[in-house]
Every structure is written in structure tokens, then in C-alpha cells.
Design a protein around this motif. Structure first.
Motif, PDB file in Angstrom:
ATOM      1  N   ARG A   1     -40.881   2.242  -5.413  1.00 18.83           N
ATOM      2  CA  ARG A   1     -40.064   3.467  -5.331  1.00 18.83           C
ATOM      3  C   ARG A   1     -38.603   3.104  -5.089  1.00 18.83           C
ATOM      4  N   ALA A  58     -49.093   9.647  -9.030  1.00 16.02           N
ATOM      5  CA  ALA A  58     -49.943  10.269 -10.053  1.00 16.02           C
ATOM      6  C   ALA A  58     -50.504  11.543  -9.444  1.00 16.02           C
ATOM      7  N   VAL A 100     -56.219   4.227 -10.508  1.00 14.99           N
ATOM      8  CA  VAL A 100     -55.493   5.485 -10.289  1.00 14.99           C
ATOM      9  C   VAL A 100     -56.050   6.564 -11.212  1.00 14.99           C
ATOM     10  N   GLU A 156     -57.679  10.061  -9.991  1.00 12.82           N
ATOM     11  CA  GLU A 156     -57.205  11.420 -10.355  1.00 12.82           C
ATOM     12  C   GLU A 156     -58.344  12.233 -10.965  1.00 12.82           C
ATOM     13  N   GLU A 187     -59.218  12.388  -0.478  1.00 15.94           N
ATOM     14  CA  GLU A 187     -58.611  11.146  -0.976  1.00 15.94           C
ATOM     15  C   GLU A 187     -59.614  10.004  -0.943  1.00 15.94           C
ATOM     16  N   PHE A 201     -56.161  -4.736  -7.323  1.00 17.18           N
ATOM     17  CA  PHE A 201     -56.498  -3.422  -6.736  1.00 17.18           C
ATOM     18  C   PHE A 201     -56.019  -3.377  -5.290  1.00 17.18           C
ATOM     19  N   VAL A 261     -52.021  -3.467  -4.231  1.00 19.83           N
ATOM     20  CA  VAL A 261     -51.200  -2.239  -4.317  1.00 19.83           C
ATOM     21  C   VAL A 261     -50.816  -1.806  -2.907  1.00 19.83           C
ATOM     22  N   TRP A 262     -51.720  -2.048  -1.938  1.00 23.75           N
ATOM     23  CA  TRP A 262     -51.532  -1.548  -0.584  1.00 23.75           C
ATOM     24  C   TRP A 262     -51.139  -2.604   0.432  1.00 23.75           C
ATOM     25  N   ASP A 264     -50.959  12.828   6.995  1.00 16.03           N
ATOM     26  CA  ASP A 264     -51.195  12.298   5.641  1.00 16.03           C
ATOM     27  C   ASP A 264     -52.649  12.526   5.222  1.00 16.03           C
ATOM     28  N   HIS A 279     -53.915  10.944   2.850  1.00 22.72           N
ATOM     29  CA  HIS A 279     -54.412   9.627   2.411  1.00 22.72           C
ATOM     30  C   HIS A 279     -54.692   8.776   3.648  1.00 22.72           C
ATOM     31  N   ARG A 295     -57.999   2.208   2.902  1.00 24.96           N
ATOM     32  CA  ARG A 295     -58.381   2.679   1.566  1.00 24.96           C
ATOM     33  C   ARG A 295     -59.041   1.523   0.816  1.00 24.96           C
ATOM     34  N   VAL A 296     -58.484   0.327   0.992  1.00 28.23           N
ATOM     35  CA  VAL A 296     -59.026  -0.862   0.324  1.00 28.23           C
ATOM     36  C   VAL A 296     -60.376  -1.247   0.934  1.00 28.23           C
ATOM     37  N   SER A 321     -63.332   1.537   0.442  1.00 26.15           N
ATOM     38  CA  SER A 321     -63.903   1.698  -0.908  1.00 26.15           C
ATOM     39  C   SER A 321     -64.646   0.434  -1.332  1.00 26.15           C
TER      40      SER A 321
HETATM   41  O1  LIG Z   1     -47.492   7.522  -1.135  1.00 25.15           O
HETATM   42  C1  LIG Z   1     -48.636   7.560  -0.662  1.00 25.15           C
HETATM   43  O2  LIG Z   1     -48.940   7.159   0.462  1.00 25.15           O
HETATM   44  C2  LIG Z   1     -49.753   8.131  -1.511  1.00 25.15           C
HETATM   45  C3  LIG Z   1     -49.882   7.309  -2.770  1.00 25.15           C
HETATM   46  C4  LIG Z   1     -51.142   7.772  -3.487  1.00 25.15           C
HETATM   47  O3  LIG Z   1     -52.245   7.507  -3.060  1.00 25.15           O
HETATM   48  N1  LIG Z   1     -50.935   8.475  -4.614  1.00 25.15           N
HETATM   49  C5  LIG Z   1     -52.077   8.964  -5.381  1.00 25.15           C
HETATM   50  C6  LIG Z   1     -51.811  10.425  -5.712  1.00 25.15           C
HETATM   51  C7  LIG Z   1     -53.059  11.229  -5.397  1.00 25.15           C
HETATM   52  O4  LIG Z   1     -53.439  11.297  -4.209  1.00 25.15           O
HETATM   53  O5  LIG Z   1     -53.681  11.778  -6.315  1.00 25.15           O
HETATM   54  C8  LIG Z   1     -52.223   8.122  -6.680  1.00 25.15           C
HETATM   55  C9  LIG Z   1     -52.925   6.834  -6.328  1.00 25.15           C
HETATM   56  C10 LIG Z   1     -52.185   5.702  -5.979  1.00 25.15           C
HETATM   57  C11 LIG Z   1     -52.840   4.505  -5.630  1.00 25.15           C
HETATM   58  C12 LIG Z   1     -54.240   4.450  -5.624  1.00 25.15           C
HETATM   59  C13 LIG Z   1     -54.912   3.201  -5.227  1.00 25.15           C
HETATM   60  C14 LIG Z   1     -54.578   1.983  -5.824  1.00 25.15           C
HETATM   61  C15 LIG Z   1     -55.231   0.814  -5.410  1.00 25.15           C
HETATM   62  C16 LIG Z   1     -56.185   0.827  -4.411  1.00 25.15           C
HETATM   63  C17 LIG Z   1     -56.506   2.052  -3.823  1.00 25.15           C
HETATM   64 CL1  LIG Z   1     -57.695   2.112  -2.578  1.00 25.15          CL
HETATM   65  C18 LIG Z   1     -55.875   3.244  -4.215  1.00 25.15           C
HETATM   66  C19 LIG Z   1     -54.961   5.589  -5.945  1.00 25.15           C
HETATM   67  C20 LIG Z   1     -54.318   6.776  -6.289  1.00 25.15           C
END
Ligand SMILES: O=C(O)CCC(=O)N[C@@H](CC(=O)O)Cc1ccc(-c2cccc(Cl)c2)cc1
Ligand SMILES: [Zn+2]
Length: 678
Positions: A57, A472, A509, A513, A575, A618, A621-622, A638, A640, A646-647, A650
């Protein structure tokens, strides 16, 4: 063989840099994948969270700042802002019926909320907006509720104890300083005791309002929020009284909608999505005077405006800045370009910003993305057959909904269309002297556009986001998934990246979605985006039971960065369901890809196969870290879960991960009890 292209070499070094191969991937895969990143990165002073995601970003902002020359927009120099002092704000306070603390005569209350809403898009006390009718997704309808932004970051802040004592005190001092400044500028007597006393009452009122608002748990079932009633009924059943004056919802609504020439009869249907908030609000208002209420409401507006004034005014929020919420105006920063970018974003000029970004950075990956979406959608649908908890009837409806999801990739063609853009911005005028007023004028322009939608059909072609966004989206009322240009870049996607990395990145992603259409919220909407139950009771019951497993699993994670607080398994359920679905669908889609096209050449210097590389990309990303106060706040607000969980969460639920890394049964990454919904 081994791929030795520049892209492959770059990917390999990025992956190696971020990981810590000394950690056993079966002990803690997040540490294994991100250990290198965590050793090399320190959270910058200006950030509260710093991760791969946030870096993308920041980089996108740089691309935009560098190219802002294209915008021949005049912005005032610091000198011009200084010269005007507080005048721009003092000039408009009469428009919002004055701020009692900072004047000695003022007027009504009702009109103030309406004026703040229709002219400045500021929601105070009552959230009044035009939105899609959940039960008729092609129509708009008036919504009223209690979801207004608060001065402080969250309800908890108003306890003003522990970690919240400092932000509270800074907030109070902020209000006192601004009140003193305005009274001084108006040559009115400054009585410190009087000001402090009035400020204390405003914060007391705000604390009670914060406690009256609905909690996230109260707001997560769209079926329960859908309380449709006629305006006349709202007026009769949800009366609010202040100083023996009854709040007239009909008058209030007509005051707002009259500004866009729309008449609203008492028989007009509205959605009241926070009935309990209004019931709780009544006794609070009854014991407060109109003066305190007016002080509170106009303060919520004033506090957002001081950033556009002279140094003396801006300094009043210095201490408070650390806990600031998003403000309406831009922080004048040292370099003009960054202020211009901020203004363009604040001015809802997302299309102009998006155009700039797309021209500079987006090379149009739409075709390949489209193919990935279709194979991942296919996997979602074929996975339905193996679900034992869903009956055939509900599976059929789920398949129809999955097939009906429409996709948006990159950017809307509108932003390439000069006529369209010129038309969208034709009313905008910039001049150095009047920049403050121009921003207010544009808030008015944007809010009027929103209010005018009431009698207009929903445009399902419209994008729910600009292109210059690293994120997304899933829209339940449009049953639409959106991947803006900003996220179509490494590590998510790259034409030169191996498919294993693309499927572990953007593929995840995409699956996330799609699965949002079937999480605890999205599942309430049918394929046309209408709130209609397409589930059999038994499938619903099974869904609820399986979701409970996810709630408990994530709720049992305790977060060291948040002083050991546990995650809120309820607020993050949607989420988490989306993450757990996404990983399964994107991984299966990758295996299908390899089945069809054969194994990809390995990456140089990294002895991992592509199934393993999928999971490493995967997880990376985090890679990131948080400041404690941001961590504590994000657990509250949040939806999320923190990236690390999240990693971990899942992958712990996904046996294919354990297989790819040969993890033994009793390792941390292979718990006894696992959860699965989709
Ligand atoms: O800015 C933030 O904290 C939120 C970002 C956020 O999750 N956006 C989502 C928008 C939404 O929720 O549909 C889009 C998204 C981004 C990253 C991932 C992902 C990628 C790799 C591994 C894992 Cl476990 C998750 C999944 C979805
Ligand atoms: Zn999501």
C-alpha cells in the motif's frame, strides 16, 4: 528443471529472505515462512501495523505521489493557510447552527443533525443514509441507525481507564484548546472553568452514546437488522425527546431529502437497523440539555476540520493525533505532492487516482486472472458434492449462486473514458484561496450524489472500489467479486511468477472472495443479492454447528502482541470461513493445473517443491508486526484475524498442508481437532 529467469530468481530470493529455514515448518509455519522478515524489519515510527500487505500500500502511494504532476490542481501554500487562521471554520459554524461552547448565542438542535448530514456527509447521533434494499437489491431505501463514528477509536476507549486514560485526556484537551481558540478569535471572554465544565459534559454524553451503540455481535445477522417500517411508524415508535422537545423523524427526513428535491411521505418505507440503540438513546437524551447535545454534535464536525486550518489550530490535535480516527480533511504534510494525493482521495476522486495508477502501473493481467477465477469457481462447485452436511436441495442453490457470481478485474472502463471522467468532475473547482471551502463544497457534492440515489435503481455495473487499492472485495447485494488493479502484483500475482506462487497468492484471495458469498453473513443472500433464505433448516443447523468449531478454534488463539488477549471468534467468523475456504479451493485448483499442464520448473537455490512454495507464498502475505495499542484495538474492531493466526488457523485445518511438509500427527500444525465448513 530449474527456472532461471529474472522473475524466478527474484521470487526465490524474496521467499528465502523472508523465511527462517531453521524453524521446523510443522512446529510453527508462520515463524518458518516469516522468521527472516521479522528479523529484518522494524515497524516504522509512523506505522501502527507493518506487513507485506502494508508495504504494498505504501509503494502504491509512492507511485501516485510521483505522478501527481498530471493533476493541474492548485493547492495553497502553507503561507496562505496561515494567513487565514481559523476563519474558514468560523465562517461556516453558523451553517451548522453554531457550537455553543464557542459562542454565546445559538439556535436549534434538529436542523443541526440534518445539516451536518446533507451538507457535510457527517453522521452524528443518527446514521441516516440511502442504501440498497437488502430484500430488493435493485432498489435503494432510506436506512436509519446508530452506526455513527465516535470521536475516540472504539467504545472501550470511553472507559478512560488503563491504556485509554491517555487518549481520553488528549481528546478532552483537544476540545478545550479548540474552544478557547475560537472564543479568542471571536473576541469572546474565555472562562477556563466554564469551558472545562462543558467539555466534561460532552465527553460524559459521548461515553453514554458509545455504550448505547450496538456491539459487533449485535450487528452480524442481516436478517435481524432488516426492520422495515413506514416513516410515520418510525416517528411514532422511536420518539426521541430532548428538553421536552420531541425529535420529529418526518421533519428530519424531509429536511435532508428536500435538499435534493425528493419529497418523502410518512408512508415511505425505511429500514431501522438499530431499534435497540434508539430505545437506549432516549433516556440519555432525556437527561441532557439541547446545549450539551449541540456541543457534542458540532464538535464531531469541528474536530475533523481543524486539520485544514492554520498551525495554531492544527497543533491543538498534536497529542490527540496518535489515536486519531480517519478525518475528513488532509494533514498538510511537508511535501505538497502527498497533500495533493490525500485531497484527491478525500475528494472521492478515486476514479481520477485510479486512472493515474492504471496508466502508470497496471499492464492488464485480466485474461489470466479470469482463467484463475473460473477454475477456482469450478473447484468451489465440485467441492460441494463432497460436503456431507449439506442436502442436495441446498447444494443446488449454492451451485446456482456460485455460478451467478460476477467478477470485476483491474479497473472499470469508465476511468479510461475522458468524457465520463470530465463529466464526473465538472462541478469541481479549485482555487488556492478557497481550498478549504472547495473541500467542503465537494463533501456536499458527494453527499448529494448519494442522497439522490433514493429514487434511482441500483446500478449493478458500478464498482464498489477504485482501482488504486491493494485489496479485494465481495458485495453481497451485487453477488460480485472485485480485484482492483492494486492487488494484481507480486507476491499475489505476476506474469513471471510461477503458478504455485500465483495460486498461493491471488488464487487464495479469489477463493476467499467467492467464499464470502457463503459465510455467516453472505449466505443469507441469494444469487441475485436479495436477502432470501435458500437453505433447508437442516443444512442451516449443520452450517451453524460447523461454524461454531471455527469460532472456538480462533477464539482460543491468544495474541502476545495484544497483551495475551484472545481473538474474538465471533466477530472474525466470516473472514475465517473465507480464509479456510480460499486455501482449499486455490490449492486444489493448483493441483488441477499441474495435473493438466505438468510440474513447473523449480525455483533456483530454494529446495522446496511447488506444493510447498504455494504455502510459503501464501503465508508470506502476512509477514508483519503490530504496535500493542493497534493490536488491542484491532481485536476489538477488525473483522479479520491478525495475519499470523489467519495463516496458522487455515493451515491447521487443511490436511494437504501437513502432507506437503510431511508434518507428523501430534505437531502444532496438525492439531487433533480440525474444522471445515466449505
Ligand atoms: O487490510 C487488512 O487487514 C485486510 C486485508 C484483507 O484481508 N483483505 C481481504 C478483503 C476481504 O476481506 O474480502 C482480501 C484478502 C487479502 C489477503 C488474503 C490472504 C492472503 C494470504 C493468506 C491469507 Cl490467510 C489470507 C485473503 C483475502
Ligand atoms: Zn474477507
Amino acid at each position: 528443471g530449474v527456472c532461471t529467469t529474472a522473475d524466478c530468481t527474484q521470487s526465490a530470493s524474496r521467499l528465502l529472505e523472508n523465511m527462517d529455514a531453521n524453524v521446523d515448518p510443522c512446529d510453527n509455519f508462520y515463524q518458518y515462512a516469516c522468521g527472516g522478515w521479522l528479523k529484518k524489519n522494524v515497524i516504522p515510527e509512523t506505522s501502527s501495523r507493518y506487513s507485506t500487505f502494508d508495504i504494498l500500500r505504501d509503494e502504491l502511494e509512492v507511485v501516485l505521489k510521483v505522478n501527481l504532476g498530471h493533476f493541474c490542481v492548485f493547492f495553497p501554500s502553507e503561507g496562505q493557510i496561515e494567513k487565514r487562521g481559523g476563519a474558514p471554520l468560523l465562517d461556516i459554524l453558523p451553517n451548522v447552527f453554531e457550537w455553543p461552547i464557542a459562542t454565546d448565542h445559538w439556535e436549534t438542535l434538529e436542523d443541526a443533525i440534518a445539516r451536518l448530514n446533507e451538507k457535510y456527509g457527517t453522521q452524528v447521533l443518527v446514521n441516516f443514509f440511502i442504501g440498497t434494499d437488502d430484500k430488493d437489491s435493485n432498489s435503494h431505501i432510506i436506512h436509519v441507525g446508530g452506526q455513527t463514528s465516535l470521536g475516540l477509536l472504539s467504545r472501550e476507549h470511553y472507559t478512560c481507564t488503563g491504556p485509554y486514560a491517555e487518549p481520553c485526556r488528549a481528546y478532552e484537551q483537544f476540545m478545550i484548546d479548540v474552544a478557547r481558540l475560537i472564543r479568542t478569535d471571536r473576541s469572546l471572554e474565555v472562562n477556563e472553568t466554564q469551558i472545562r465544565e462543558e467539555v466534561t459534559r460532552v465527553i460524559e454524553l459521548e461515553r453514554e452514546i458509545a455504550n448505547a451503540t450496538d456491539t459487533p455481535e449485535d450487528r452480524n445477522n442481516p436478517v435481524l437488522l432488516y426492520n422495515k417500517m413506514e416513516l410515520g411508524v418510525l416517528n411514532a415508535n422511536f420518539s426521541l425527546e430532548v428538553d421536552t422537545q420531541v425529535f420529529d423523524w418526518s421533519y428530519f427526513t424531509r429536511k435532508i431529502m428536500g435538499t435534493v428535491g425528493i419529497t418523502v411521505p410518512d408512508t415511505e418505507n425505511v429500514i431501522n437497523y438499530s431499534p435497540n440503540y434508539f430505545r437506549r438513546l432516549n433516556p440519555i437524551l432525556a437527561k441532557n440539555t439541547k446545549r450539551v447535545l449541540q456541543n457534542y454534535m458540532v464538535w464531531r464536525f469541528v474536530m475533523n476540520m481543524v486539520v485544514g486550518l492554520s498551525r495554531q489550530y492544527r497543533d491543538t490535535r498534536k497529542a490527540f493525533r496518535k489515536v486519531q480516527t480517519r478525518h475528513l480533511l488532509c494533514e498538510p504534510c511537508p511535501a505538497a505532492p502527498c497533500r495533493r494525493l490525500c485531497h484527491l482521495r478525500q475528494q472521492q476522486l478515486d476514479n481520477a487516482v485510479g486512472r493515474l495508477y492504471v496508466e502508470e502501473s497496471f499492464s492488464g493481467e485480466s485474461k489470466e486472472l479470469g482463467e484463475m477465477i473460473s477454475v477456482i469457481r469450478e473447484v468451489f462447485i465440485s467441492n460441494l458434492d463432497h460436503l456431507r452436511w449439506m442436502d442436495v436441495e441446498t447444494k443446488k442453490a449454492a451451485e446456482e449462486k456460485a455460478q451467478a457470481i460476477c467478477e470485476r478485474i483491474g479497473y472499470s472502463d469508465n476511468i479510461k473514458n475522458d468524457t465520463y471522467l470530465n463529466n464526473e468532475y465538472k462541478n469541481l473547482s479549485y482555487s488556492a484561496e478557497e481550498y478549504f471551502e472547495n473541500i467542503l463544497q465537494n463533501l456536499d457534492y458527494v453527499q448529494k450524489k448519494r442522497l439522490r440515489k433514493l429514487r434511482v435503481k441500483v446500478n449493478k455495473e458500478e464498482w464498489v472500489t477504485g482501482a488504486a487499492v491493494v485489496n479485494a472485495f465481495y458485495s453481497s447485494s451485487k453477488n460480485q467479486i472485485v480485484f482492483p488493479a492494486g492487488i494484481l502484483q507480486p507476491p499475489f500475482f505476476g506474469k513471471g511468477q510461477t503458478k504455485s506462487l500465483n495460486f498461493g497468492g491471488i488464487g487464495m484471495v479469489i477463493g476467499h472472495e467467492i467464499t464470502h458469498g457463503f459465510d455467516d453473513n453472505g449466505r443469507n443472500y441469494d444469487k441475485d443479492g436479495d436477502l432470501k433464505d435458500w437453505w433447508t433448516p437442516s443444512s442451516t443447523q449443520n452450517f451453524v454447528n460447523l461454524s461454531k468449531c471455527i469460532v472456538d478454534q480462533y477464539g482460543s488463539f491468544s495474541w502476545d502482541l495484544a497483551n495475551g488477549l484472545n481473538l474474538n471468534g465471533n466477530n472474525t467468523l466470516g473472514e475465517n470461513i473465507a480464509d479456510n475456504g480460499g486455501i482449499r479451493q486455490s490449492y486444489q485448483a493448483y493441483l488441477n493445473y499441474v495435473e493438466k499442464n505438468g510440474n513447473e520448473p523449480l525455483l533456483p537455490g530454494i529446495n522446496l517443491n511447488h506444493q510447498q512454495l504455494f504455502f510459503v507464498n501464501f503465508a508470506q502475505v502476512w509477514c508483519g508486526t503490530h504496535r500493542p495499542e493497534q493490536a488491542v484495538n484491532s481485536i476489538k474492531v477488525d473483522v479479520h484475524s491478525p495475519g499470523k493466526f489467519r495463516v496458522l488457523g487455515s493451515l491447521q485445518n487443511f490436511p494437504e498442508f501437513a502432507k506437503a511438509f510431511n508434518c507428523p500427527k501430534n505437531s502444532y500444525m496438525v492439531p487433533d481437532k480440525t474444522c471445515q465448513v466449505w
